[in-house]
Motif scaffolding. Structure first.
Motif, PDB file in Angstrom:
ATOM      1  N   PRO A 184       0.828  -1.219   0.000  1.00  0.00           N
ATOM      2  CA  PRO A 184       0.000   0.000   0.000  1.00  0.00           C
ATOM      3  C   PRO A 184       0.860   1.267   0.000  1.00  0.00           C
ATOM      4  O   PRO A 184       1.869   1.344   0.702  1.00  0.00           O
ATOM      5  CB  PRO A 184      -0.809  -0.130   1.292  1.00  0.00           C
ATOM      6  CG  PRO A 184      -0.870  -1.607   1.540  1.00  0.00           C
ATOM      7  CD  PRO A 184       0.455  -2.142   1.096  1.00  0.00           C
ATOM      8  N   MET A 185       0.436   2.255  -0.788  1.00  0.00           N
ATOM      9  CA  MET A 185       1.175   3.509  -0.898  1.00  0.00           C
ATOM     10  C   MET A 185       0.199   4.674  -0.948  1.00  0.00           C
ATOM     11  O   MET A 185      -0.913   4.548  -1.470  1.00  0.00           O
ATOM     12  CB  MET A 185       2.048   3.524  -2.170  1.00  0.00           C
ATOM     13  CG  MET A 185       3.066   2.408  -2.236  1.00  0.00           C
ATOM     14  SD  MET A 185       3.923   2.381  -3.841  1.00  0.00           S
ATOM     15  CE  MET A 185       4.833   3.921  -3.784  1.00  0.00           C
ATOM     16  N   THR A 186       0.629   5.817  -0.443  1.00  0.00           N
ATOM     17  CA  THR A 186      -0.192   7.022  -0.533  1.00  0.00           C
ATOM     18  C   THR A 186      -0.189   7.521  -1.971  1.00  0.00           C
ATOM     19  O   THR A 186       0.701   7.190  -2.762  1.00  0.00           O
ATOM     20  CB  THR A 186       0.343   8.136   0.367  1.00  0.00           C
ATOM     21  OG1 THR A 186       1.635   8.545  -0.112  1.00  0.00           O
ATOM     22  CG2 THR A 186       0.458   7.661   1.807  1.00  0.00           C
ATOM     23  N   ASP A 235      -6.919   4.476   5.555  1.00  0.00           N
ATOM     24  CA  ASP A 235      -5.971   5.588   5.765  1.00  0.00           C
ATOM     25  C   ASP A 235      -5.707   6.388   4.495  1.00  0.00           C
ATOM     26  O   ASP A 235      -4.865   7.288   4.461  1.00  0.00           O
ATOM     27  CB  ASP A 235      -4.650   5.071   6.346  1.00  0.00           C
ATOM     28  CG  ASP A 235      -3.959   4.091   5.413  1.00  0.00           C
ATOM     29  OD1 ASP A 235      -4.503   3.801   4.315  1.00  0.00           O
ATOM     30  OD2 ASP A 235      -2.863   3.596   5.775  1.00  0.00           O
ATOM     31  N   GLY A 236      -6.435   6.056   3.422  1.00  0.00           N
ATOM     32  CA  GLY A 236      -6.277   6.792   2.169  1.00  0.00           C
ATOM     33  C   GLY A 236      -5.231   6.217   1.222  1.00  0.00           C
ATOM     34  O   GLY A 236      -5.081   6.683   0.086  1.00  0.00           O
ATOM     35  N   ALA A 237      -4.455   5.202   1.660  1.00  0.00           N
ATOM     36  CA  ALA A 237      -3.449   4.576   0.800  1.00  0.00           C
ATOM     37  C   ALA A 237      -4.124   3.692  -0.246  1.00  0.00           C
ATOM     38  O   ALA A 237      -5.265   3.235  -0.061  1.00  0.00           O
ATOM     39  CB  ALA A 237      -2.475   3.766   1.642  1.00  0.00           C
TER      40      ALA A 237
END
Length: 344
Positions: free
Chosen positions: A301-303, A337-339
């Motif tokens: 997972p990445m922003t 968390d938005g990722a």
């Protein structure tokens, strides 16, 4: 050197008149004197109605007579001047380079000059071979050392596959000369030595390299495109690549042909609309969504901002293009968390 065309060629013509008609005809045909192309022994034999071996005998006898002729003494000053020209360039020089020297520009019939040089006892010719062009040298010249130095340097260039500036090439070549005990190497010497070699060549940008290097002799549109991008150090549009190929190739290039070759070759990566880069720079092939899938597989997972940053190293695309592709609900989803992550 002041070889006056009319005087020198008139002397050579008078010189040849001392031979018997058949001998004179054989020599002129062998050297291509008088505006004709040089002929082989076999071709002359067919013309004269004699065997190839008989032509050789006539030629050898004629050359011996010419060397012993009192008229040859009147040309002795030319022998010294030509010898000095060769000596000033390290004692060995390619035949084409020698004939193109400004000191010999007044000699219109260069074949007459070659005949004369061939008669000079202080000078010797080495025929063209795998590594070298036809060349002349003074008898004391360190022939083996020169040739070994050039072969050794050419092998280094071949291994590196790169090109180098004239200053760098000269410095590298001098180190090879030292290995073979060659002394008195000057810029004039190095220039003449490089022109002896079939393996070393200067490209259109004034750099030296091995003839097999695409940076010296690019073969076809693919190699030419590779050279353009490698020298640009940045992605270019296929139209700009075609334009730059035209600049160094010196002839028109079809833009679509260049584009087609870029598509076919795995060395090139489409990194934007019409923009191509070299894969060795780290750019990823495929559509933007493919790059995103690979990125998230590798990193988890990445922003959104981190994804945009990483993609910018792999492709030349706008952030908005990345955002649009991240909206693909079949491939990606957003965590609490938005990722972003891949749909498993």
């Amino acid at each position: 050197m002041n070889i006056v065309q009319a005087l020198f060629e008139r002397q050579i013509a008078k010189f040849l008149d001392e031979l018997a008609p058949r001998a004179r005809s054989v020599v002129k045909r062998r050297y291509g004197i008088g505006g004709t192309s040089a002929m082989t022994l076999e071709a002359i034999g067919t013309k004269e109605g004699i065997t190839r071996e008989r032509v050789r005998q006539i030629e050898n006898d004629a050359m011996k007579r010419l060397r012993k002729s009192p008229s040859f003494v009147t040309l002795a000053s030319y022998e010294k001047e030509i010898g000095d020209l060769i000596e000033s360039r390290g004692g060995m020089i390619s035949e084409n380079f020698l004939l193109a020297l400004p000191e010999l520009k007044n000699v219109k019939d260069k074949n007459s000059l070659i005949l004369f040089i061939d008669l000079c006892d202080s000078l010797a010719k080495r025929k063209a071979d795998q590594h070298f062009h036809a060349r002349w040298h003074t008898k004391p010249a360190p022939v083996a050392g020169i040739e070994s130095s050039l072969i050794s340097f050419a092998e280094d260039l071949y291994r590196s596959r790169k090109t180098m500036s004239e200053a760098e090439a000269s410095e590298k070549y001098e180190s090879h000369c030292k290995k073979y005990n060659l002394e008195g190497i000057t810029p004039l010497t190095i220039q003449a030595h490089f022109l002896l070699s079939k393996d070393i060549e200067k490209n259109v940008w004034g750099e030296y390299g091995h003839v097999s290097s695409p940076f010296v002799r690019p073969r076809g549109m693919r190699e030419s495109s590779f050279v353009v991008l490698a020298r640009a150090h940045q992605p270019l549009h296929f139209r700009e690549i075609a334009h730059r190929i035209e600049e160094f190739a010196g002839h028109p290039v079809h833009i679509q042909t260049v584009h087609n070759e870029l598509i076919k070759d795995d060395r090139f990566v489409l990194v934007g609309r019409g923009l191509y880069a070299l894969g060795e720079w780290g750019y990823e092939p495929g559509f933007v969504k493919d790059v995103l899938v690979k990125l998230l597989k590798s990193n988890g997972p990445m922003t959104r901002d981190k994804i945009v940053e990483e993609v910018s190293h792999l492709r030349q695309v706008k952030p908005s293009t990345v955002f649009i592709n991240l909206q693909n609900k079949k491939l990606f989803k957003t965590l609490e968390d938005g990722a972003y992550t891949l749909i498993s």
